[in-house]
Design a protein around this motif. Structure first.
Motif, PDB file in Angstrom:
ATOM      1  N   MET A   1     -10.096  -5.118 -27.407  1.00 54.45           N
ATOM      2  CA  MET A   1     -11.117  -5.446 -26.256  1.00 54.45           C
ATOM      3  C   MET A   1     -10.313  -5.164 -24.945  1.00 54.45           C
ATOM      4  N   ARG A   2     -11.039  -4.509 -24.172  1.00 56.34           N
ATOM      5  CA  ARG A   2     -10.544  -4.172 -22.919  1.00 56.34           C
ATOM      6  C   ARG A   2     -11.029  -5.278 -21.651  1.00 56.34           C
ATOM      7  N   PHE A   3     -10.061  -5.542 -20.702  1.00 59.86           N
ATOM      8  CA  PHE A   3     -10.541  -6.546 -19.876  1.00 59.86           C
ATOM      9  C   PHE A   3      -9.919  -5.982 -18.169  1.00 59.86           C
ATOM     10  N   MET A   4     -10.745  -6.117 -17.304  1.00 59.58           N
ATOM     11  CA  MET A   4     -10.293  -5.833 -15.988  1.00 59.58           C
ATOM     12  C   MET A   4     -10.022  -7.157 -15.032  1.00 59.58           C
ATOM     13  N   ILE A   5      -8.803  -7.317 -14.479  1.00 60.99           N
ATOM     14  CA  ILE A   5      -8.284  -8.155 -13.761  1.00 60.99           C
ATOM     15  C   ILE A   5      -8.710  -7.804 -12.316  1.00 60.99           C
ATOM     16  N   ILE A   6      -9.601  -8.394 -11.455  1.00 63.82           N
ATOM     17  CA  ILE A   6     -10.107  -7.993 -10.609  1.00 63.82           C
ATOM     18  C   ILE A   6      -9.427  -8.868  -9.320  1.00 63.82           C
ATOM     19  N   VAL A   7      -8.704  -8.279  -8.109  1.00 70.04           N
ATOM     20  CA  VAL A   7      -8.158  -9.027  -7.232  1.00 70.04           C
ATOM     21  C   VAL A   7      -9.032  -8.834  -6.117  1.00 70.04           C
ATOM     22  N   LYS A   8      -9.522  -9.994  -5.686  1.00 72.44           N
ATOM     23  CA  LYS A   8     -10.482  -9.886  -4.449  1.00 72.44           C
ATOM     24  C   LYS A   8     -10.019  -9.606  -3.035  1.00 72.44           C
ATOM     25  N   ALA A   9     -10.764  -8.841  -2.429  1.00 72.07           N
ATOM     26  CA  ALA A   9     -10.080  -8.454  -1.064  1.00 72.07           C
ATOM     27  C   ALA A   9     -10.095  -9.950  -0.141  1.00 72.07           C
ATOM     28  N   THR A  10      -9.393  -9.786   0.988  1.00 69.75           N
ATOM     29  CA  THR A  10      -9.306 -10.785   1.928  1.00 69.75           C
ATOM     30  C   THR A  10      -9.281 -10.067   3.160  1.00 69.75           C
ATOM     31  N   PRO A  11      -9.507 -11.098   4.307  1.00 66.26           N
ATOM     32  CA  PRO A  11      -9.462 -10.281   5.767  1.00 66.26           C
ATOM     33  C   PRO A  11      -8.333  -9.397   6.156  1.00 66.26           C
ATOM     34  N   ASP A  12      -7.178 -10.107   5.524  1.00 66.62           N
ATOM     35  CA  ASP A  12      -5.863  -9.180   5.702  1.00 66.62           C
ATOM     36  C   ASP A  12      -5.788  -8.084   4.905  1.00 66.62           C
ATOM     37  N   SER A  13      -6.297  -8.132   3.699  1.00 70.14           N
ATOM     38  CA  SER A  13      -5.996  -6.778   2.899  1.00 70.14           C
ATOM     39  C   SER A  13      -7.173  -5.983   3.344  1.00 70.14           C
TER      40      SER A  13
ATOM     41  N   THR B   1     -18.603  -5.526   5.461  1.00 67.56           N
ATOM     42  CA  THR B   1     -18.230  -6.933   6.283  1.00 67.56           C
ATOM     43  C   THR B   1     -17.895  -8.024   5.415  1.00 67.56           C
ATOM     44  N   GLU B   2     -18.341  -8.004   4.192  1.00 67.22           N
ATOM     45  CA  GLU B   2     -18.171  -9.384   3.455  1.00 67.22           C
ATOM     46  C   GLU B   2     -17.014  -9.137   2.562  1.00 67.22           C
ATOM     47  N   SER B   3     -15.783  -9.325   2.961  1.00 71.61           N
ATOM     48  CA  SER B   3     -14.622  -9.124   2.344  1.00 71.61           C
ATOM     49  C   SER B   3     -14.592  -9.979   0.941  1.00 71.61           C
ATOM     50  N   LYS B   4     -15.125 -11.105   0.986  1.00 70.09           N
ATOM     51  CA  LYS B   4     -15.110 -11.887  -0.323  1.00 70.09           C
ATOM     52  C   LYS B   4     -15.960 -11.142  -1.404  1.00 70.09           C
ATOM     53  N   GLU B   5     -16.500 -10.142  -1.173  1.00 70.52           N
ATOM     54  CA  GLU B   5     -17.370  -9.451  -2.235  1.00 70.52           C
ATOM     55  C   GLU B   5     -16.592  -8.205  -2.621  1.00 70.52           C
ATOM     56  N   LEU B   6     -15.567  -8.018  -1.874  1.00 68.42           N
ATOM     57  CA  LEU B   6     -14.702  -6.489  -2.069  1.00 68.42           C
ATOM     58  C   LEU B   6     -13.777  -6.814  -3.002  1.00 68.42           C
ATOM     59  N   ILE B   7     -13.219  -5.667  -3.713  1.00 68.83           N
ATOM     60  CA  ILE B   7     -12.170  -5.634  -4.523  1.00 68.83           C
ATOM     61  C   ILE B   7     -10.918  -5.126  -3.795  1.00 68.83           C
ATOM     62  N   ALA B   8      -9.960  -5.695  -3.819  1.00 72.12           N
ATOM     63  CA  ALA B   8      -8.495  -4.904  -3.458  1.00 72.12           C
ATOM     64  C   ALA B   8      -7.717  -4.474  -4.431  1.00 72.12           C
ATOM     65  N   GLY B   9      -7.919  -4.594  -5.659  1.00 72.71           N
ATOM     66  CA  GLY B   9      -7.119  -3.869  -6.678  1.00 72.71           C
ATOM     67  C   GLY B   9      -7.414  -4.497  -8.013  1.00 72.71           C
ATOM     68  N   TYR B  10      -6.879  -3.920  -8.946  1.00 71.50           N
ATOM     69  CA  TYR B  10      -7.425  -4.034 -10.470  1.00 71.50           C
ATOM     70  C   TYR B  10      -6.049  -3.987 -11.390  1.00 71.50           C
ATOM     71  N   THR B  11      -6.191  -4.797 -12.642  1.00 73.81           N
ATOM     72  CA  THR B  11      -5.309  -4.356 -13.746  1.00 73.81           C
ATOM     73  C   THR B  11      -6.230  -4.407 -14.876  1.00 73.81           C
ATOM     74  N   LEU B  12      -6.139  -3.335 -15.556  1.00 69.67           N
ATOM     75  CA  LEU B  12      -6.733  -3.107 -16.926  1.00 69.67           C
ATOM     76  C   LEU B  12      -5.793  -3.421 -17.946  1.00 69.67           C
ATOM     77  N   ILE B  13      -6.378  -4.194 -18.914  1.00 62.35           N
ATOM     78  CA  ILE B  13      -5.599  -4.493 -20.215  1.00 62.35           C
ATOM     79  C   ILE B  13      -6.452  -4.341 -21.512  1.00 62.35           C
ATOM     80  N   GLN B  14      -5.511  -4.302 -22.305  1.00 63.54           N
ATOM     81  CA  GLN B  14      -6.396  -4.062 -23.859  1.00 63.54           C
ATOM     82  C   GLN B  14      -5.749  -5.149 -24.515  1.00 63.54           C
ATOM     83  N   THR B  15      -6.713  -6.050 -24.991  1.00 60.07           N
ATOM     84  CA  THR B  15      -5.808  -7.023 -26.056  1.00 60.07           C
ATOM     85  C   THR B  15      -6.824  -7.333 -27.111  1.00 60.07           C
ATOM     86  N   ARG B  16      -6.156  -8.033 -28.289  1.00 59.19           N
ATOM     87  CA  ARG B  16      -6.815  -8.265 -29.580  1.00 59.19           C
ATOM     88  C   ARG B  16      -8.025  -9.398 -29.304  1.00 59.19           C
ATOM     89  N   SER B  17      -7.958 -10.075 -28.336  1.00 58.34           N
ATOM     90  CA  SER B  17      -8.999 -11.207 -28.305  1.00 58.34           C
ATOM     91  C   SER B  17      -9.141 -11.577 -26.870  1.00 58.34           C
TER      92      SER B  17
END
Length: 140
Positions: A1-13, A72-88
């Motif tokens: 199973m693959r999962f994406m950890i999504i880091v939300k953007a901020t006004p600073d990022s 304009t809506e930074s809360k809806e943007l992505i600043a980064g990600y990590t993609l992992i694959q786990t058993r569950s």
């Protein structure tokens, strides 16, 4: 199973500003990603440039329009990600609980975790031939 950890953007990022304690944050991120790699669950991960360097494609029927950033809506943007694959899902949840605060220590933040579709999820929806063509391209 693959999962994406999504880091939300901020006004600073979005402004290209790093937190004052960015050295501690980067070290925590490095250690976390090393642990993921040692466990064999890390597939990929990266930060994203601010949306001012990006664009969107807007679809309207057959027409496509390019819309340049920034957005304009930074809360809806992505600043980064990590993609992992786990058993569950539970294993992915445990890893994501350990994810370092992406905006700096002692600041409110939120990450989002989403499971990626696997080709097997489309069985019965797409034809076997179409699924195999995607697999031949290296898609899982």
């Amino acid at each position: 199973m693959r999962f994406m950890i999504i880091v939300k953007a901020t006004p600073d990022s979005e402004a290209g500003r790093w937190p004052p304690d960015s050295d501690r944050m980067f070290e925590a991120m490095r250690i976390y990603h090393e642990d993921l790699a040692k466990a064999g669950v890390l597939l990929d991960g990266s930060g994203l440039h601010p949306s001012s360097k990006g664009w969107r494609i807007r679809y309207d029927g057959d027409r496509r329009t390019v819309v340049d950033g920034p957005f304009t809506e930074s809360k809806e943007l992505i600043a980064g990600y990590t993609l992992i694959q786990t058993r569950s899902r539970e294993e992915a949840l445990e890893w994501t609980r350990r994810f370092p605060n992406p905006v700096g220590f002692d600041k409110p933040a939120e990450i989002e975790v989403r499971q990626l579709y696997e080709m097997s999820d489309f069985e019965g929806i797409a034809s076997h031939e179409e699924i195999e063509k995607f697999r031949d391209m290296g898609m899982k």
